[in-house]
Design a protein around this motif. Sequence first.
Motif, PDB file in Angstrom:
ATOM      1  N   HIS A   2     -10.022  -5.101  11.422  1.00  0.00           N
ATOM      2  CA  HIS A   2      -9.888  -6.563  11.423  1.00  0.00           C
ATOM      3  C   HIS A   2     -10.110  -7.189  10.043  1.00  0.00           C
ATOM      4  O   HIS A   2     -10.567  -8.307   9.944  1.00  0.00           O
ATOM      5  CB  HIS A   2     -10.813  -7.208  12.452  1.00  0.00           C
ATOM      6  N   SER A   3      -9.806  -6.468   9.005  1.00  0.00           N
ATOM      7  CA  SER A   3      -9.843  -7.022   7.658  1.00  0.00           C
ATOM      8  C   SER A   3      -8.419  -7.346   7.249  1.00  0.00           C
ATOM      9  O   SER A   3      -7.469  -6.878   7.863  1.00  0.00           O
ATOM     10  CB  SER A   3     -10.431  -6.018   6.678  1.00  0.00           C
ATOM     11  N   LEU A   4      -8.274  -8.133   6.200  1.00  0.00           N
ATOM     12  CA  LEU A   4      -6.940  -8.549   5.807  1.00  0.00           C
ATOM     13  C   LEU A   4      -6.877  -8.788   4.306  1.00  0.00           C
ATOM     14  O   LEU A   4      -7.750  -9.454   3.745  1.00  0.00           O
ATOM     15  CB  LEU A   4      -6.575  -9.857   6.542  1.00  0.00           C
ATOM     16  N   VAL A   5      -5.860  -8.233   3.684  1.00  0.00           N
ATOM     17  CA  VAL A   5      -5.539  -8.544   2.290  1.00  0.00           C
ATOM     18  C   VAL A   5      -4.041  -8.817   2.249  1.00  0.00           C
ATOM     19  O   VAL A   5      -3.238  -7.929   2.515  1.00  0.00           O
ATOM     20  CB  VAL A   5      -5.913  -7.395   1.328  1.00  0.00           C
ATOM     21  N   LEU A   6      -3.681 -10.060   1.942  1.00  0.00           N
ATOM     22  CA  LEU A   6      -2.275 -10.436   1.824  1.00  0.00           C
ATOM     23  C   LEU A   6      -1.874 -10.344   0.357  1.00  0.00           C
ATOM     24  O   LEU A   6      -2.527 -10.930  -0.507  1.00  0.00           O
ATOM     25  CB  LEU A   6      -2.053 -11.861   2.322  1.00  0.00           C
ATOM     26  N   VAL A   7      -0.787  -9.620   0.090  1.00  0.00           N
ATOM     27  CA  VAL A   7      -0.325  -9.393  -1.274  1.00  0.00           C
ATOM     28  C   VAL A   7       1.151  -9.765  -1.354  1.00  0.00           C
ATOM     29  O   VAL A   7       1.936  -9.441  -0.468  1.00  0.00           O
ATOM     30  CB  VAL A   7      -0.500  -7.901  -1.667  1.00  0.00           C
TER      31      VAL A   7
END
Length: 116
Positions: A85-90
């Motif tokens: 449930h982690s998120l990194v938008l690139v």
Amino acid sequence: MSRYLLGLDAGSGSVRALLVDVESGRTAVAVRRWEHVPAAERGWGWDFDTGRNWGLLAEAVREALARAGAAPADVAGIAAASMRHSLVLVRGGEVLFAVPNRDARAAAEGSEMAAG
């Protein structure tokens, strides 16, 4: 000849690098602790410092390689796991938004969606 496998685990409180010698089964491990800071806006938000944490991951990898007496070219493969449930938008190589698994800014919206 490449004879090591590298495992990376980005967890809630630390990042770990595990180097496994495929011939002998010996391992070398390095850990770096990290902390998430409260987000600037109100609520239950937490920020994930991608630049700092990338540096900690690199430190752990270098330490595991050094402990094993290995060079980067000795690594045949890499596997990675991360906190759920982690998120990194690139986009275009730039981080747009990054949050750890403890971020709860969208708790109300998530509850609304679950209710249907």
